[in-house]
Enzyme design. Structure first.
Site, PDB file in Angstrom:
ATOM      1  N   GLY A 195       0.968  -1.156   0.094  1.00  0.00           N
ATOM      2  CA  GLY A 195      -0.104  -0.067   0.092  1.00  0.00           C
ATOM      3  C   GLY A 195       0.821   1.304  -0.063  1.00  0.00           C
ATOM      4  O   GLY A 195       2.088   1.116  -0.295  1.00  0.00           O
ATOM      5  N   SER A 196       0.371   2.353   0.622  1.00  0.00           N
ATOM      6  CA  SER A 196       0.968   3.503   0.403  1.00  0.00           C
ATOM      7  C   SER A 196       2.239   3.771   1.750  1.00  0.00           C
ATOM      8  O   SER A 196       1.852   3.052   2.487  1.00  0.00           O
ATOM      9  CB  SER A 196       0.056   4.815   0.580  1.00  0.00           C
ATOM     10  OG  SER A 196      -0.690   4.606   1.902  1.00  0.00           O
ATOM     11  N   ARG A 198       2.437   6.060   3.581  1.00  0.00           N
ATOM     12  CA  ARG A 198       1.905   6.735   4.640  1.00  0.00           C
ATOM     13  C   ARG A 198       1.034   5.544   5.740  1.00  0.00           C
ATOM     14  O   ARG A 198       1.259   5.422   7.172  1.00  0.00           O
ATOM     15  CB  ARG A 198       0.711   7.610   4.581  1.00  0.00           C
ATOM     16  CG  ARG A 198      -0.333   8.296   5.495  1.00  0.00           C
ATOM     17  CD  ARG A 198      -1.500   9.120   4.835  1.00  0.00           C
ATOM     18  NE  ARG A 198      -2.487   8.474   4.476  1.00  0.00           N
ATOM     19  CZ  ARG A 198      -3.420   7.721   5.177  1.00  0.00           C
ATOM     20  NH1 ARG A 198      -3.368   7.984   6.517  1.00  0.00           N
ATOM     21  NH2 ARG A 198      -4.144   6.995   4.549  1.00  0.00           N
ATOM     22  N   VAL A 199       0.334   4.665   4.949  1.00  0.00           N
ATOM     23  CA  VAL A 199      -0.381   3.605   5.920  1.00  0.00           C
ATOM     24  C   VAL A 199       0.780   2.587   6.235  1.00  0.00           C
ATOM     25  O   VAL A 199       0.749   1.942   7.300  1.00  0.00           O
ATOM     26  CB  VAL A 199      -1.282   3.116   5.067  1.00  0.00           C
ATOM     27  CG1 VAL A 199      -2.067   1.797   5.955  1.00  0.00           C
ATOM     28  CG2 VAL A 199      -2.586   3.854   4.472  1.00  0.00           C
ATOM     29  N   GLU A 217       5.446  -3.357   0.957  1.00  0.00           N
ATOM     30  CA  GLU A 217       5.703  -3.043  -0.479  1.00  0.00           C
ATOM     31  C   GLU A 217       4.933  -1.722  -0.609  1.00  0.00           C
ATOM     32  O   GLU A 217       3.692  -1.763  -0.817  1.00  0.00           O
ATOM     33  CB  GLU A 217       4.935  -4.263  -1.163  1.00  0.00           C
ATOM     34  CG  GLU A 217       5.815  -5.636  -0.978  1.00  0.00           C
ATOM     35  CD  GLU A 217       6.882  -5.602  -1.946  1.00  0.00           C
ATOM     36  OE1 GLU A 217       7.054  -4.907  -2.909  1.00  0.00           O
ATOM     37  OE2 GLU A 217       7.850  -6.568  -1.591  1.00  0.00           O
TER      38      GLU A 217
HETATM   39  P1  NAD Z   1      -3.345   2.358   1.059  1.00  0.00           P
HETATM   40  O1  NAD Z   1      -2.182   2.246   1.952  1.00  0.00           O
HETATM   41  O2  NAD Z   1      -4.604   3.394   1.278  1.00  0.00           O
HETATM   42  O3  NAD Z   1      -4.171   1.067   1.474  1.00  0.00           O
HETATM   43  C1  NAD Z   1      -3.824  -0.228   1.658  1.00  0.00           C
HETATM   44  C2  NAD Z   1      -4.179  -1.246   2.769  1.00  0.00           C
HETATM   45  O4  NAD Z   1      -4.236  -0.569   4.023  1.00  0.00           O
HETATM   46  C3  NAD Z   1      -5.662  -1.544   2.414  1.00  0.00           C
HETATM   47  O5  NAD Z   1      -6.102  -2.726   2.758  1.00  0.00           O
HETATM   48  C4  NAD Z   1      -6.520  -0.374   3.553  1.00  0.00           C
HETATM   49  O6  NAD Z   1      -7.565  -1.072   4.118  1.00  0.00           O
HETATM   50  C5  NAD Z   1      -5.598  -0.295   4.457  1.00  0.00           C
HETATM   51  N1  NAD Z   1      -5.457   0.788   5.289  1.00  0.00           N
HETATM   52  C6  NAD Z   1      -5.623   1.955   4.473  1.00  0.00           C
HETATM   53  N2  NAD Z   1      -5.876   3.111   5.557  1.00  0.00           N
HETATM   54  C7  NAD Z   1      -5.565   2.470   6.696  1.00  0.00           C
HETATM   55  C8  NAD Z   1      -5.139   2.971   8.334  1.00  0.00           C
HETATM   56  N3  NAD Z   1      -5.227   4.152   8.229  1.00  0.00           N
HETATM   57  N4  NAD Z   1      -4.801   1.992   8.956  1.00  0.00           N
HETATM   58  C9  NAD Z   1      -4.870   0.741   8.813  1.00  0.00           C
HETATM   59  N5  NAD Z   1      -4.991   0.336   7.793  1.00  0.00           N
HETATM   60  C10 NAD Z   1      -5.245   1.006   6.608  1.00  0.00           C
HETATM   61  O7  NAD Z   1      -3.288   1.979  -0.268  1.00  0.00           O
HETATM   62  P2  NAD Z   1      -3.999   1.970  -1.740  1.00  0.00           P
HETATM   63  O8  NAD Z   1      -4.661   3.164  -1.659  1.00  0.00           O
HETATM   64  O9  NAD Z   1      -4.971   0.757  -1.560  1.00  0.00           O
HETATM   65  O10 NAD Z   1      -2.877   1.700  -2.938  1.00  0.00           O
HETATM   66  C11 NAD Z   1      -2.173   2.695  -3.449  1.00  0.00           C
HETATM   67  C12 NAD Z   1      -0.591   2.583  -2.887  1.00  0.00           C
HETATM   68  O11 NAD Z   1      -0.233   1.310  -2.987  1.00  0.00           O
HETATM   69  C13 NAD Z   1       0.139   3.379  -3.737  1.00  0.00           C
HETATM   70  O12 NAD Z   1       1.009   4.214  -3.241  1.00  0.00           O
HETATM   71  C14 NAD Z   1       0.795   2.437  -4.724  1.00  0.00           C
HETATM   72  O13 NAD Z   1       2.102   2.759  -4.997  1.00  0.00           O
HETATM   73  C15 NAD Z   1       0.928   1.354  -3.338  1.00  0.00           C
HETATM   74  N6  NAD Z   1       1.083   0.007  -3.976  1.00  0.00           N
HETATM   75  C16 NAD Z   1       2.418  -0.464  -3.812  1.00  0.00           C
HETATM   76  C17 NAD Z   1       2.532  -1.859  -4.699  1.00  0.00           C
HETATM   77  C18 NAD Z   1       3.809  -2.837  -4.339  1.00  0.00           C
HETATM   78  O14 NAD Z   1       3.842  -3.683  -5.056  1.00  0.00           O
HETATM   79  N7  NAD Z   1       5.038  -1.930  -3.898  1.00  0.00           N
HETATM   80  C19 NAD Z   1       1.562  -2.408  -5.372  1.00  0.00           C
HETATM   81  C20 NAD Z   1       0.536  -1.971  -5.482  1.00  0.00           C
HETATM   82  C21 NAD Z   1       0.189  -0.637  -5.072  1.00  0.00           C
END
Ligand code: NAD
Length: 476
Positions: A195-196, A198-199, A217
């Site tokens: 994910g991002s 930040r998270v 990741e």
């Molecule tokens: P996100 O970080 O918002 O969410 C990822 C997961 O975290 C989700 O399951 C979500 O439910 C959970 N989440 C969100 N906010 C949370 C919080 N405050 N507390 C606890 N859990 C929380 O990411 P997204 O918007 O789903 O995806 C986009 C990001 O992911 C982009 O930055 C992208 O580059 C990254 N990404 C990375 C890869 C990689 O392989 N490195 C692959 C795909 C996406």
């Protein structure tokens, strides 16, 4: 002790149920792991149509792209794992010193226990299943937390995975921020988060409370340098494909181009031609171009269009969450498009004087998940590789390094921590346990290490334990 932190937690029950299954040893035999993996294969085969429909509903993912990235790449990971598991699981015997020659020293690939896999929405099947394959292969019990944003795919996983996998050992938890926050209060033995950044920080902070190891990741801005010596139409096609695949919602997509002013002028007609070749004169009508996943993400992206000058595309339709494949020229480092990961079908071009300036530009920013460099001169590609740092690298193409599960995939610094794909996934979910199994006899061999210490014992210890520096070659 553990109860004092998670009592009343809505997920404590499922975590302790999985922990009991793990402790029972059920997931350890290779036959069990293989059977669960084969079941995942059946899920991919039997639910193929549902997967294509769910990802289409979630983000208008073209079925070709969904088949390629959500099904084919998962099956490749699965088959690589099934083909190699018995070899990967074997104890690795290691070199020994003189005293231990009659003993057995080996690395045991132990499962961690109960692991949590958290996934984002952009490749909602692949980013759940690929880590899951490695976690099962390594003998763990798993809680899967798909993204709540790709809600159709989330529902499909929650409703159907349990028909294939052993529910005593594998569970799907659904929900958004509130639910995930509670879930993360529990103690896991490993957390694999995609994910991002930040998270990622939130997850790592929660993991730190239990000293739980993590793989993160993450995302970020992936630079793509285009040198003055290159095959312009080929560069344009390869860049446009990487940027506009999945409507730009790919973590390793080239986020922005770095090139000279002359190259920007040459690239523009070539990019326009590539976009028309791929999506026709009106990409909105193309079945091969996706949509933005949600309204919030759409509005964030639309606000980035004021950066530089819209040279190609720029059209938007909020009702459909459509953003045309867009190229922004003459973008300044201070423009909004350069302040955050784009994660949509927008490609800014930042003009630099030469390769050195491009490398300085890259090195002045957080380390990305991928760096791309295009040039007919392999020295230029190698220079960019040598003088920068990133999770992965691909010369003269975009995204393609991701398709090789013989390569480790992961970030560095701001783009993440750890790696996976193929054997790297199995290793990520395995604790490499250093083991020594000694012979009970031959006590005489041990006496030099026991007190009372003497000068003679010191000599024996040195002779038997010392690692000698290898001599330099005398022939040269
Ligand atoms: P996100 O970080 O918002 O969410 C990822 C997961 O975290 C989700 O399951 C979500 O439910 C959970 N989440 C969100 N906010 C949370 C919080 N405050 N507390 C606890 N859990 C929380 O990411 P997204 O918007 O789903 O995806 C986009 C990001 O992911 C982009 O930055 C992208 O580059 C990254 N990404 C990375 C890869 C990689 O392989 N490195 C692959 C795909 C996406």
């Amino acid at each position: 002790m553990v109860c004092s932190t998670v009592c009343g937690n809505p997920y404590a029950g499922v975590v302790s149920h999985l922990r009991a299954s793990w402790l029972s040893g059920k997931t350890r035999p290779m036959e069990y792991r293989m059977a669960q993996l084969e079941a995942l294969g059946r899920f991919l085969d039997e639910k193929k149509q549902e997967i294509l429909e769910a990802t289409d509903l979630d983000m208008g993912k073209p079925s070709f792209e969904a088949y390629f990235t959500e099904i084919l790449l998962c099956k490749n990971e699965l088959n690589t794992t099934l083909n190699n598991l018995c070899h990967w699981m074997k104890d690795e015997y290691v070199e020994k010193n003189l005293v231990l020659q009659l003993d057995s020293a080996f690395i045991r690939k132990d499962p961690y226990g109960v692991v949590l896999i958290m996934a984002p929405w952009n490749y909602p099947i692949q980013l759940v299943l690929v880590p899951l394959i490695g976690a099962i292969a390594a003998g763990n019990c798993v809680i899967i937390k798909p993204s709540e944003i790709s809600k159709n795919t989330e529902r499909l996983l929650a409703e159907t995975l349990s028909c294939y996998l052993d529910t005593d050992c594998f569970a799907v938890v659904t929900g958004g921020v509130q639910e995930t926050t509670r879930l993360l209060e529990n103690k896991f033995d490993y957390i694999f988060f995609t994910g991002s950044p930040r998270v990622g920080q939130i997850v790592m902070t929660a993991a730190a409370k239990h000293l739980t190891p993590v793989t993160l990741e993450l995302g970020g801005k992936n630079p793509c340098y285009v040198s003055d010596t290159c095959d312009v139409p080929n560069v344009a096609r390869r860049v446009a494909w990487g940027r506009f695949f999945n409507a730009g919602q790919t973590c390793i997509a080239p986020d922005y181009l770095l090139c000279t002013l002359e190259m920007q002028e040459k690239l523009m007609p070539a990019l326009r031609e590539a976009i028309t070749e791929f999506f026709g004169s009106n990409p909105k009508e193309s079945p091969d171009f996706g949509r933005i996943v949600g309204d919030k993400q759409f509005r964030r992206l639309r606000a980035l269009l004021c950066s530089g000058r819209v040279a190609i595309g720029g059209q938007t339709d909020e009702a459909e969450r459509y953003i045309a494949p867009t190229v922004l020229a003459d973008v300044q480092p201070s423009d909004p498009a350069m302040q955050e990961e784009i994660f949509g079908p927008i490609l800014p071009i930042v003009v630099v004087a030469n390769m050195d300036e491009a490398i300085d530009f890259i090195n002045a920013r957080p380390r990305p998940l991928a760096i791309y460099a295009f040039s007919c001169d392999s020295k230029v590609v190698n220079q960019v590789l040598e003088r920068t740092s990133s999770g992965g690298f691909c010369g003269n193409d975009t995204l393609m390094h991701f398709t090789l599960n013989s390569l480790p995939f992961g970030g560095i610094g701001n783009s993440g921590l750890g790696k996976y794909h193929g054997k790297f996934t199995f290793d990520t979910f395995s604790h490499h346990r250093g083991c020594l199994h000694r012979n009970m006899g031959l006590e005489a061999l041990n006496t030099p290490r026991y007190p009372p210490y003497t000068q003679q014992k010191m000599g024996l210890i040195t002779a038997t334990f010392e690692v000698k520096r290898k001599g330099t070659c005398t022939l040269l």
